[in-house]
Enzyme design. Sequence first.
Site, PDB file in Angstrom:
ATOM      1  N   HIS A  28      -4.324 -33.694  17.558  1.00 19.11           N
ATOM      2  CA  HIS A  28      -2.126 -34.049  17.734  1.00 19.11           C
ATOM      3  C   HIS A  28      -1.423 -33.004  18.187  1.00 19.11           C
ATOM      4  O   HIS A  28      -0.190 -33.937  18.369  1.00 19.11           O
ATOM      5  CB  HIS A  28      -2.163 -35.091  16.728  1.00 19.11           C
ATOM      6  CG  HIS A  28      -3.022 -36.061  16.383  1.00 19.11           C
ATOM      7  ND1 HIS A  28      -2.714 -37.424  16.724  1.00 19.11           N
ATOM      8  CD2 HIS A  28      -4.077 -36.168  15.749  1.00 19.11           C
ATOM      9  CE1 HIS A  28      -3.991 -37.218  16.410  1.00 19.11           C
ATOM     10  NE2 HIS A  28      -5.025 -37.198  14.863  1.00 19.11           N
TER      11      HIS A  28
ATOM     12  N   LYS B 210       0.881  -1.268   0.070  1.00 21.06           N
ATOM     13  CA  LYS B 210       0.192   0.188   0.090  1.00 21.06           C
ATOM     14  C   LYS B 210       0.511   1.291  -0.121  1.00 21.06           C
ATOM     15  O   LYS B 210       0.970   2.019  -1.057  1.00 21.06           O
ATOM     16  CB  LYS B 210      -0.481   0.020   1.292  1.00 21.06           C
ATOM     17  CG  LYS B 210      -1.996   1.018   1.270  1.00 21.06           C
ATOM     18  CD  LYS B 210      -2.642   0.629   2.193  1.00 21.06           C
ATOM     19  CE  LYS B 210      -3.623   2.286   2.822  1.00 21.06           C
ATOM     20  NZ  LYS B 210      -4.420   1.844   3.795  1.00 21.06           N
TER      21      LYS B 210
ATOM     22  N   GLY C  64      -5.023  -1.804   5.451  1.00 21.86           N
ATOM     23  CA  GLY C  64      -4.192  -3.440   5.043  1.00 21.86           C
ATOM     24  C   GLY C  64      -4.457  -4.279   4.728  1.00 21.86           C
ATOM     25  O   GLY C  64      -4.505  -5.109   3.649  1.00 21.86           O
ATOM     26  N   ARG C  65      -4.888  -4.711   5.726  1.00 26.99           N
ATOM     27  CA  ARG C  65      -5.490  -6.534   6.266  1.00 26.99           C
ATOM     28  C   ARG C  65      -7.120  -6.688   6.058  1.00 26.99           C
ATOM     29  O   ARG C  65      -8.011  -7.520   5.932  1.00 26.99           O
ATOM     30  CB  ARG C  65      -6.338  -6.471   7.507  1.00 26.99           C
ATOM     31  CG  ARG C  65      -6.712  -4.916   8.664  1.00 26.99           C
ATOM     32  CD  ARG C  65      -5.900  -5.013   9.841  1.00 26.99           C
ATOM     33  NE  ARG C  65      -6.312  -3.970  11.370  1.00 26.99           N
ATOM     34  CZ  ARG C  65      -5.836  -3.151  10.885  1.00 26.99           C
ATOM     35  NH1 ARG C  65      -5.497  -2.496  10.796  1.00 26.99           N
ATOM     36  NH2 ARG C  65      -6.558  -2.514  12.171  1.00 26.99           N
TER      37      ARG C  65
ATOM     38  N   LYS D  58       9.268  -1.348  14.004  1.00 28.69           N
ATOM     39  CA  LYS D  58       9.493  -0.345  12.453  1.00 28.69           C
ATOM     40  C   LYS D  58      11.081   0.996  13.739  1.00 28.69           C
ATOM     41  O   LYS D  58      11.951   1.121  12.709  1.00 28.69           O
ATOM     42  CB  LYS D  58       8.883  -0.232  12.087  1.00 28.69           C
ATOM     43  CG  LYS D  58       7.422  -0.849  11.646  1.00 28.69           C
ATOM     44  CD  LYS D  58       6.542  -0.484  10.224  1.00 28.69           C
ATOM     45  CE  LYS D  58       5.395  -0.741  10.251  1.00 28.69           C
ATOM     46  NZ  LYS D  58       4.604  -0.451   9.766  1.00 28.69           N
TER      47      LYS D  58
ATOM     48  N   GLU E 113      10.665  -4.356   4.907  1.00 27.47           N
ATOM     49  CA  GLU E 113      10.942  -6.203   3.904  1.00 27.47           C
ATOM     50  C   GLU E 113      10.894  -5.697   2.299  1.00 27.47           C
ATOM     51  O   GLU E 113      11.167  -6.724   1.392  1.00 27.47           O
ATOM     52  CB  GLU E 113      10.075  -7.137   4.327  1.00 27.47           C
ATOM     53  CG  GLU E 113       9.750  -7.244   6.417  1.00 27.47           C
ATOM     54  CD  GLU E 113       8.649  -6.255   7.502  1.00 27.47           C
ATOM     55  OE1 GLU E 113       8.990  -4.393   6.213  1.00 27.47           O
ATOM     56  OE2 GLU E 113       8.898  -6.522   8.480  1.00 27.47           O
TER      57      GLU E 113
ATOM     58  N   GLU F 270      -4.322  -6.446  15.080  1.00 25.79           N
ATOM     59  CA  GLU F 270      -4.196  -5.019  14.657  1.00 25.79           C
ATOM     60  C   GLU F 270      -5.478  -4.676  14.811  1.00 25.79           C
ATOM     61  O   GLU F 270      -4.939  -3.150  14.493  1.00 25.79           O
ATOM     62  CB  GLU F 270      -3.465  -5.743  13.075  1.00 25.79           C
ATOM     63  CG  GLU F 270      -3.011  -4.759  12.841  1.00 25.79           C
ATOM     64  CD  GLU F 270      -1.890  -4.467  11.821  1.00 25.79           C
ATOM     65  OE1 GLU F 270      -0.526  -5.141  11.340  1.00 25.79           O
ATOM     66  OE2 GLU F 270      -2.584  -4.349  10.462  1.00 25.79           O
TER      67      GLU F 270
HETATM   68  O1  F6P Z   1       2.874  -3.910   9.957  1.00 23.66           O
HETATM   69  C1  F6P Z   1       1.751  -3.435   9.658  1.00 23.66           C
HETATM   70  C2  F6P Z   1       1.425  -3.137   8.152  1.00 23.66           C
HETATM   71  O2  F6P Z   1       1.068  -1.631   8.020  1.00 23.66           O
HETATM   72  C3  F6P Z   1      -0.208  -3.537   7.833  1.00 23.66           C
HETATM   73  O3  F6P Z   1      -1.457  -2.439   8.504  1.00 23.66           O
HETATM   74  C4  F6P Z   1       0.342  -3.536   6.670  1.00 23.66           C
HETATM   75  O4  F6P Z   1      -0.763  -4.479   6.379  1.00 23.66           O
HETATM   76  C5  F6P Z   1       1.586  -4.458   6.154  1.00 23.66           C
HETATM   77  O5  F6P Z   1       2.230  -3.372   7.302  1.00 23.66           O
HETATM   78  C6  F6P Z   1       2.615  -3.798   4.616  1.00 23.66           C
HETATM   79  O6  F6P Z   1       1.584  -2.080   4.329  1.00 23.66           O
HETATM   80  P1  F6P Z   1       2.552  -1.985   2.954  1.00 23.66           P
HETATM   81  O7  F6P Z   1       1.245  -2.898   1.781  1.00 23.66           O
HETATM   82  O8  F6P Z   1       2.370  -0.830   3.608  1.00 23.66           O
HETATM   83  O9  F6P Z   1       3.757  -2.472   2.276  1.00 23.66           O
END
Ligand code: F6P
Length: 558
Positions: A383, A205, A266-267, A523, A211, A352
Amino acid sequence: MHAMTDLPAWQALMARRAAIERFDLRAAFADDPTRWTRFQLRFEDMLVDYSKHLIDGPTFDLLLDLARQAEVEALRDAMFAGEAINITEGRAVLHTALRNRSGRPVLVDGADVMPEVTVVLERLRKFSEAVRSGAWRGFTGAAITDIVNIGIGGSDLGPHMVCRALRAFADGPRAHFVSNVDPAHLVDTLADLDPRTTLFVIASKTFSTQETMTNAGAARAWLVAALGDEGAVGRHFVAVSTNEQAVRTFGIEPANMFGFWDWVGGRYSLWSAIGLPIALAVGFERFGELLVGAHAMDEHFRSAPLAANLPVVLGALGVLYGNVLGWGSHAVIPYDQRLDRFTAHLQQLDMESNGKFVGRDGQRVRWATGPVVWGEPGTNGQHAFFQLLHQGTRRVPVDFLVAARPSIAEAAMLGPEGMALVEDAHRKLLANCLAQAEALAFGKTHAEARVELERQGLDGGRLEHLLPHKVFEGNRPSTVVLYPELTPRRLGSLIALYEHKVMVQGAIWNVDSFDQWGVELGKALAGEILPELAPDAPPAVGHDASTRGLIDAIRHLA
Ligand code: F6P
């Protein structure tokens, strides 16, 4: 804005607390032959059995009163109306617009967002069809056989979960998902892939997540090294983002970017262009069915009376356990192997959204908020952790998700007996699921355990020694969500059900379910620590002694 504990329904629930703690499911079923029909809901061809919960009529009514007094309906209506109910970010919350099939406009600041939604959906359709048909080709002219979604959190969990859930329908390129900044994730994924036939979907987003940008950069290096030309990037990388500038800077043309909007959290984003891997893997039509299923649940949520409103009922039951009884976690156990990432998706969705100690009024809340959500598919969990569910000192409400019939698709590959084998295995799956719900609810009394041991020939000291270990207290609540078969449409409804349940609970707890400030501190600190780990960095200063010591130890060990 309310304080949950000031609401009359809460106080009435507290007054009933001792009775709720004493509630006995065996007696409740014995006393009320209508209980199973009374405490169940049907949604299309889905059956939700919540009769094995610690509720009687008055408790259930009070839970609904609590939802009513917490003004769940007003917040729900404000959400659908495009009001900025994400108050700390000043944003509307409109994942429901992404799957809106009603023809009704959805206004944000007076402007209808539906035309833009339609345009992006149409672009997704065209692009996914081009890749799937082979019209879109890689740099060397080869068709795409594999896609790698690089994203994390909502830009990974939702589409990843859906692609796994719909494996029976997968007839496009194979979908892979890389999320972790641990280089092993990308490297292990690329090891089996051919750069000439691989398409990367960079999903973020913000297009700034550490990452994702790290993995995207490494993937680009892999591709360029293999194909020997920077120009290959344009045929092998597309982006899904709200940040056009950053996408351009990365080297992806806007023509190969699929946008969405800041009113999509995002979620909650798998319904947007973030769902591109789904459309690529199972086809745009099935992606559309997923949206239709979610929209059907939206319509149910916005119109069904509270007592018959699935997200409200499931949300209110969670409040019974989390708040009235003070239990801390909630297990979601799909007896459906293809839902093996469902609980992982729910963890982000729920934790979240509602893992917050500050209310919408900026005050520290005086009640428990979101539970720890966890789970693994059954029967595997039986199990592993079911011992604790049955006989542990902590009590955990469980959601069981199960399909009445197996997917026909798997039968053929098992040979002529395929269908019989698949049906047999599936019946075992079902038997186990129902047995677990039954065992949790009704347990095994001392007297029953004694009879059982006697039948096994035990007596005297040996029997007395074993007896307490053979008792199951029961009264452990669960919901069974039963559907005929997992299809894109039902999956859409199921996901939307949980989305709205989370909203209902956030409304009752008076938290902003749509921000996520709690992810920021880690972060920021990682950003400070990162340069201190460089081999030539001066010794770390600041931090606490433990963190400093660990930085030092890493530099010696690395
Ligand atoms: O770490 C939290 C977060 O902001 C989530 O809410 C989101 O889904 C994820 O990181 C990834 O964010 P982006 O889509 O901006 O890379």
